[in-house]
Design a protein around this motif. Structure first.
Motif, mmCIF file in Angstrom:
data_model
loop_
_atom_site.group_PDB
_atom_site.id
_atom_site.type_symbol
_atom_site.label_atom_id
_atom_site.label_comp_id
_atom_site.label_asym_id
_atom_site.label_seq_id
_atom_site.Cartn_x
_atom_site.Cartn_y
_atom_site.Cartn_z
ATOM 1 N N LEU A 67 0.827 -1.202 0.000
ATOM 2 C CA LEU A 67 0.000 0.000 0.000
ATOM 3 C C LEU A 67 0.864 1.256 0.000
ATOM 4 C CD1 LEU A 67 -2.879 1.176 0.150
ATOM 5 C CD2 LEU A 67 -2.684 1.091 2.637
ATOM 6 N N ALA A 68 1.940 1.238 0.778
ATOM 7 C CA ALA A 68 2.840 2.400 0.818
ATOM 8 C C ALA A 68 3.469 2.654 -0.550
ATOM 9 C CB ALA A 68 3.925 2.190 1.877
ATOM 10 N N VAL A 69 3.943 1.594 -1.198
ATOM 11 C CA VAL A 69 4.540 1.744 -2.529
ATOM 12 C C VAL A 69 3.492 2.233 -3.530
ATOM 13 C CG1 VAL A 69 5.579 0.474 -4.460
ATOM 14 C CG2 VAL A 69 6.375 0.073 -2.133
ATOM 15 N N GLY A 70 2.277 1.673 -3.446
ATOM 16 C CA GLY A 70 1.199 2.093 -4.340
ATOM 17 C C GLY A 70 0.824 3.551 -4.153
ATOM 18 N N LEU A 71 0.757 4.004 -2.903
ATOM 19 C CA LEU A 71 0.422 5.405 -2.640
ATOM 20 C C LEU A 71 1.504 6.343 -3.160
ATOM 21 C CD1 LEU A 71 -1.150 5.214 0.938
ATOM 22 C CD2 LEU A 71 -2.319 5.544 -1.250
ATOM 23 N N ILE A 72 2.772 5.927 -3.033
ATOM 24 C CA ILE A 72 3.861 6.747 -3.576
ATOM 25 C C ILE A 72 3.716 6.857 -5.091
ATOM 26 C CG2 ILE A 72 6.358 6.787 -3.977
ATOM 27 C CD1 ILE A 72 6.648 5.581 -1.125
ATOM 28 N N ALA A 73 3.384 5.745 -5.747
ATOM 29 C CA ALA A 73 3.204 5.767 -7.206
ATOM 30 C C ALA A 73 2.026 6.655 -7.601
ATOM 31 C CB ALA A 73 2.991 4.343 -7.733
ATOM 32 N N ILE A 74 0.925 6.572 -6.857
ATOM 33 C CA ILE A 74 -0.261 7.397 -7.158
ATOM 34 C C ILE A 74 0.071 8.876 -6.995
ATOM 35 C CG2 ILE A 74 -2.559 8.031 -6.299
ATOM 36 C CD1 ILE A 74 -2.984 5.027 -5.765
ATOM 37 N N LEU A 75 0.760 9.215 -5.913
ATOM 38 C CA LEU A 75 1.116 10.622 -5.684
ATOM 39 C C LEU A 75 2.083 11.139 -6.751
ATOM 40 C CD1 LEU A 75 1.409 10.605 -1.788
ATOM 41 C CD2 LEU A 75 -0.453 11.520 -3.198
ATOM 42 N N ALA A 76 3.015 10.282 -7.189
ATOM 43 C CA ALA A 76 3.950 10.691 -8.245
ATOM 44 C C ALA A 76 3.202 10.929 -9.556
ATOM 45 C CB ALA A 76 5.034 9.637 -8.430
ATOM 46 N N LEU A 77 2.262 10.036 -9.890
ATOM 47 C CA LEU A 77 1.474 10.225 -11.112
ATOM 48 C C LEU A 77 0.587 11.465 -11.011
ATOM 49 C CD1 LEU A 77 0.449 6.571 -11.990
ATOM 50 C CD2 LEU A 77 1.940 8.078 -13.301
ATOM 51 N N ALA A 78 -0.001 11.683 -9.843
ATOM 52 C CA ALA A 78 -0.855 12.863 -9.662
ATOM 53 C C ALA A 78 -0.048 14.143 -9.850
ATOM 54 C CB ALA A 78 -1.497 12.835 -8.274
ATOM 55 N N ASN B 197 -12.709 5.345 -4.688
ATOM 56 C CA ASN B 197 -11.426 4.835 -5.192
ATOM 57 C C ASN B 197 -10.424 4.660 -4.047
ATOM 58 O OD1 ASN B 197 -11.797 6.967 -8.062
ATOM 59 N ND2 ASN B 197 -12.226 4.782 -7.960
ATOM 60 N N TRP B 198 -10.351 5.652 -3.158
ATOM 61 C CA TRP B 198 -9.422 5.568 -2.024
ATOM 62 C C TRP B 198 -9.805 4.426 -1.092
ATOM 63 C CZ3 TRP B 198 -4.845 7.510 -2.274
ATOM 64 C CH2 TRP B 198 -4.600 8.662 -2.995
ATOM 65 N N LEU B 199 -11.110 4.244 -0.852
ATOM 66 C CA LEU B 199 -11.560 3.140 0.006
ATOM 67 C C LEU B 199 -11.195 1.788 -0.609
ATOM 68 C CD1 LEU B 199 -15.049 4.435 1.225
ATOM 69 C CD2 LEU B 199 -12.918 4.259 2.534
ATOM 70 N N LEU B 200 -11.332 1.671 -1.931
ATOM 71 C CA LEU B 200 -10.954 0.425 -2.603
ATOM 72 C C LEU B 200 -9.455 0.165 -2.486
ATOM 73 C CD1 LEU B 200 -13.181 0.538 -5.810
ATOM 74 C CD2 LEU B 200 -13.329 -1.097 -3.926
ATOM 75 N N LEU B 201 -8.648 1.225 -2.606
ATOM 76 C CA LEU B 201 -7.200 1.062 -2.470
ATOM 77 C C LEU B 201 -6.814 0.580 -1.075
ATOM 78 C CD1 LEU B 201 -5.844 4.173 -4.399
ATOM 79 C CD2 LEU B 201 -5.537 1.774 -5.005
ATOM 80 N N VAL B 202 -7.480 1.119 -0.058
ATOM 81 C CA VAL B 202 -7.185 0.713 1.315
ATOM 82 C C VAL B 202 -7.705 -0.704 1.569
ATOM 83 C CG1 VAL B 202 -7.697 1.238 3.733
ATOM 84 C CG2 VAL B 202 -7.062 3.061 2.176
#
Length: 183
Positions: free
Chosen positions: A124-135, A155-160
């Protein structure tokens, strides 16, 4: 003299409901009366290949998720059976001391669930870093047409929920596999 070059102004309007050629024609009349040089261009026509490609990528991502879930389930099940075989002598001692099959299965399940939680948090941490970088990359484009492309609360609830689903996906086959071997 100094004649300025006219710069076109782009107005992005989102219409509720389905946009048809007839509906665009109805809009064109009042718009041309107000601004004779105005043009109406339906983005759906030229964005269709892009939207189609994105939809295909979504289906591919779903197929990969299902494949990874099946592979993870098989790997967890095999790891549990291997651990069960390795600890056969200890399990026999626990049986002689009055331990039940379900108690032994829960010990294995707890161990695998702990590993799955740690893996889920790291993923989840790696995924959030990737999402923030893309954003950040999309924000740098500064395009009004991409303004509505952010993640919604759902979308955020599904990611968590993904790490939680991973824990359940890891814990269920352990219980079934260990109990299947012990019984």
């Amino acid at each position: 003299g100094d004649e300025a070059i006219p710069l076109p102004a782009l107005i992005d309007a989102r219409l509720a409901g389905q946009v048809t050629a007839e509906r665009l024609e109805k809009l064109r009349g009042p718009l041309l009366a107000a601004a004779p040089a105005a043009q109406i261009d339906a983005q759906a026509d030229w964005l269709h290949p892009v939207i189609s490609a994105i939809r295909s990528l979504q289906y591919l991502a779903l197929a990969l998720i299902l494949l990874l879930a099946a592979a993870s389930t098989a790997a967890v099940w095999l790891a549990a059976r291997t651990a069960l075989g390795t600890n056969r002598d200890t399990i026999e001692i626990v049986h002689h001391l009055g331990g039940t099959d379900s108690q032994i299965a829960r010990i294995f399940q707890r161990s695998i669930a702990r590993d799955a939680v740690l893996g889920g948090i790291a993923g989840l941490a790696v995924g959030l870093i990737a999402i923030l970088a893309l954003a950040r990359q999309f924000a740098a484009l500064d395009s009004g047409m991409l303004a509505g492309g952010g993640l919604t609360v759902m979308n955020w609830l599904l990611l968590v929920a993904i790490p939680l689903a991973g824990v359940m996906l890891a814990a269920a086959p352990v219980l079934v596999g260990v109990l299947g071997v012990l019984i």
